[in-house]
Write an enzyme that holds these catalytic residues in place. Sequence first.
Site, PDB file in Angstrom:
ATOM      1  N   ASP A  50       8.233   5.833  -9.395  1.00 45.10           N
ATOM      2  CA  ASP A  50       7.039   5.601 -10.221  1.00 45.10           C
ATOM      3  C   ASP A  50       6.217   6.836 -10.613  1.00 45.10           C
ATOM      4  O   ASP A  50       5.957   7.700  -9.769  1.00 45.10           O
ATOM      5  CB  ASP A  50       6.045   4.696  -9.481  1.00 45.10           C
ATOM      6  CG  ASP A  50       6.703   3.566  -8.735  1.00 45.10           C
ATOM      7  OD1 ASP A  50       7.918   3.428  -8.803  1.00 45.10           O
ATOM      8  OD2 ASP A  50       5.978   2.818  -8.076  1.00 45.10           O
ATOM      9  N   GLN A  66       6.537   9.480  -7.447  1.00 46.18           N
ATOM     10  CA  GLN A  66       7.143   9.172  -6.161  1.00 46.18           C
ATOM     11  C   GLN A  66       8.400  10.020  -6.005  1.00 46.18           C
ATOM     12  O   GLN A  66       9.281  10.020  -6.892  1.00 46.18           O
ATOM     13  CB  GLN A  66       7.513   7.678  -6.110  1.00 46.18           C
ATOM     14  CG  GLN A  66       6.308   6.759  -6.048  1.00 46.18           C
ATOM     15  CD  GLN A  66       5.740   6.689  -4.634  1.00 46.18           C
ATOM     16  OE1 GLN A  66       6.279   6.026  -3.786  1.00 46.18           O
ATOM     17  NE2 GLN A  66       4.651   7.411  -4.397  1.00 46.18           N
ATOM     18  N   TRP A  74      16.373   6.447  -2.609  1.00 46.06           N
ATOM     19  CA  TRP A  74      14.993   6.203  -2.185  1.00 46.06           C
ATOM     20  C   TRP A  74      14.864   6.517  -0.696  1.00 46.06           C
ATOM     21  O   TRP A  74      15.787   6.250   0.081  1.00 46.06           O
ATOM     22  CB  TRP A  74      14.631   4.735  -2.471  1.00 46.06           C
ATOM     23  CG  TRP A  74      13.177   4.434  -2.279  1.00 46.06           C
ATOM     24  CD1 TRP A  74      12.185   4.600  -3.194  1.00 46.06           C
ATOM     25  CD2 TRP A  74      12.549   3.909  -1.098  1.00 46.06           C
ATOM     26  NE1 TRP A  74      10.984   4.215  -2.655  1.00 46.06           N
ATOM     27  CE2 TRP A  74      11.173   3.786  -1.369  1.00 46.06           C
ATOM     28  CE3 TRP A  74      13.012   3.537   0.168  1.00 46.06           C
ATOM     29  CZ2 TRP A  74      10.262   3.301  -0.431  1.00 46.06           C
ATOM     30  CZ3 TRP A  74      12.100   3.055   1.102  1.00 46.06           C
ATOM     31  CH2 TRP A  74      10.743   2.941   0.790  1.00 46.06           C
ATOM     32  N   ASP A 177      -0.388  -0.186  -4.298  1.00 45.14           N
ATOM     33  CA  ASP A 177      -0.468   0.395  -5.639  1.00 45.14           C
ATOM     34  C   ASP A 177      -1.865   0.263  -6.265  1.00 45.14           C
ATOM     35  O   ASP A 177      -2.049  -0.442  -7.276  1.00 45.14           O
ATOM     36  CB  ASP A 177       0.612  -0.193  -6.570  1.00 45.14           C
ATOM     37  CG  ASP A 177       2.008  -0.081  -5.975  1.00 45.14           C
ATOM     38  OD1 ASP A 177       2.211   0.802  -5.110  1.00 45.14           O
ATOM     39  OD2 ASP A 177       2.892  -0.877  -6.359  1.00 45.14           O
ATOM     40  N   GLU A 231       3.968  -5.394  -8.398  1.00 41.73           N
ATOM     41  CA  GLU A 231       3.822  -3.976  -8.075  1.00 41.73           C
ATOM     42  C   GLU A 231       3.093  -3.262  -9.210  1.00 41.73           C
ATOM     43  O   GLU A 231       3.104  -3.703 -10.363  1.00 41.73           O
ATOM     44  CB  GLU A 231       5.201  -3.338  -7.871  1.00 41.73           C
ATOM     45  CG  GLU A 231       5.966  -3.946  -6.710  1.00 41.73           C
ATOM     46  CD  GLU A 231       7.261  -3.183  -6.398  1.00 41.73           C
ATOM     47  OE1 GLU A 231       7.342  -2.579  -5.326  1.00 41.73           O
ATOM     48  OE2 GLU A 231       8.182  -3.195  -7.235  1.00 41.73           O
TER      49      GLU A 231
HETATM   50  C1  FRU Z   1       7.554   0.410  -7.330  1.00 43.26           C
HETATM   51  C2  FRU Z   1       7.264   0.718  -5.862  1.00 43.26           C
HETATM   52  C3  FRU Z   1       5.784   0.592  -5.557  1.00 43.26           C
HETATM   53  C4  FRU Z   1       5.639   1.449  -4.334  1.00 43.26           C
HETATM   54  C5  FRU Z   1       6.617   2.562  -4.609  1.00 43.26           C
HETATM   55  C6  FRU Z   1       7.331   3.053  -3.392  1.00 43.26           C
HETATM   56  O1  FRU Z   1       8.741   0.991  -7.766  1.00 43.26           O
HETATM   57  O2  FRU Z   1       8.031  -0.135  -5.029  1.00 43.26           O
HETATM   58  O3  FRU Z   1       5.336  -0.716  -5.388  1.00 43.26           O
HETATM   59  O4  FRU Z   1       4.338   1.928  -4.153  1.00 43.26           O
HETATM   60  O5  FRU Z   1       7.565   2.056  -5.526  1.00 43.26           O
HETATM   61  O6  FRU Z   1       8.163   4.128  -3.703  1.00 43.26           O
END
Ligand code: FRU
Length: 514
Positions: A50, A66, A74, A177, A231
């Site tokens: 994000d 992110q 991830w 968020d 989200e």
């Molecule tokens: C959306 C999300 C958010 C969270 C972040 C974690 O893609 O899942 O809700 O804050 O990514 O990386």
Amino acid sequence: MTTYPVYSPIRNHAEELAKAEAGVDQLDLERVDRWYPKFHIASNGGWINDPNGLCRYKGRWHVYYQLHPYGTQWGPMHWGHVSSADMVSWRRDPIAMAPSLEEDKDGVFSGSAVVDDQGKLRFYYTGHRWNNGRNDADGQWQVQMLADAIDDDAIKLEKRGMVIDCPREKVDSHFRDPKVWKQDGVWHLIHGVSTADHRGQIWDYTSKDMVNWTFQNVLFDDPNPDVFMLECPDFFPLKDKNGDTKWVIVFSAMGSKAKGYMNRNENNAGYMIGTWKPGEAFKPETEFRLLDCGANYYAPQSFEADGRRIMYGWMSPFSENAPMQSDGWCGQMTLPRECYLGEDDDLHTVPVPEIDKLRINTFEHVARPIEANEETLIDEDAEAVEIELNIDLKDTTAERAGLKVHATPDGSCTYVAYDAQAATVVVDRLAAARGDRGYRAARLTDEELSADELKLRVYVDRGSVEVYVNDGRHVLSSYSYPSEGKRAVKLSAESGVLAVNKLTLHDMKSIGLE
Ligand code: FRU
């Protein structure tokens, strides 16, 4: 009573940041650039998702994101950072945040930026912990956090600690968020929630001092029973064609089921338009609509600057293993898009005009028709281009016609086409050499279908295609991984003639992050 913020350091932040930089540098050394973007924001190594903390502050544009600095999948989330004076050429800034507090020890999750009454830039983000310290098997504990920029370039952020704890009995783990803005003299913070009975909601808090937040009300309760979490909520006013204020609520819904052309991705980001009075719930006047119909779009965030509402999205790979994950990096942002309400009362998103400054060479092609079942070569090798194609709808008889991009000698390509039978614009990757081979479609309205022409603006980067239809009335963003060799652009017409009003190609220069 707890006094906020709660600040509980467990690691040295500066050391964590230095380790993260070394992690990204290591991946950067081995990075392969065949699909690495020239004019989209990406990390020089590692995984990104994000967009976070978007703002214009003291003369610079900032995009945080992110970041997992130790791998191309991830993982424990950090905040990466790039900035720019003009949105044309970008600078890579040091990683801004790493897990270092008890409350964010397993991840510095998504959040937003806001300028306070003293002109200082502040960030709200989610601190993330796994309940079992390892993974999601026993749920997660998420809380809202505050950090401040302490220099004019917003390079160094100082964490202040937790400002909102999670009422865990009311929540099914997901609680994250934050987005903050000031409304009629009062600060509002909204974030996404999965309720104890697994429904997706957005909660609204208010504050006078930006530190002590009081739960106000549920801003939005998703009527879709399949959706269990919203989200990255976003919420902003736009003027409609009569000058009246409408509110647009944006969220990234988890759990929705695919139906027809809707919700084809694993999770789907979209919006509703309606009205709102502070202290009340948002009143939608539309159904949920996708912000982008492509295969790779998620977690958008917007911000206001120079009177414009600008939005970035993340081109989410969704189905892993994505081919770029073996190249030392994964994930890129969309182009920055300006949001406005059109004559049709719907939300349109178009690239900000700054993107036009990336054009280096322009080739105006003679607008010749393509005969039935013919193909014409437009560009032998287009690594990074913008293509403007206006299709003459009155004289086009083709069933399907449009642009084959990333067309390599082995016959693979991605097809951006007007499909007259299905009344859509499609990004079709059936002939792709690598990656997901599905197609995505934007449905054209009756008004668009009866217009004289259909306007496409297609941005082809090294590993992606972004298609804007009719001045941003629809957008489709998809990764596209060309095979080896030259990457041609061709015009193609199936079972009928393609009549062209305009065909212009622009080579695009790098934004300076390669
Ligand atoms: C959306 C999300 C958010 C969270 C972040 C974690 O893609 O899942 O809700 O804050 O990514 O990386």
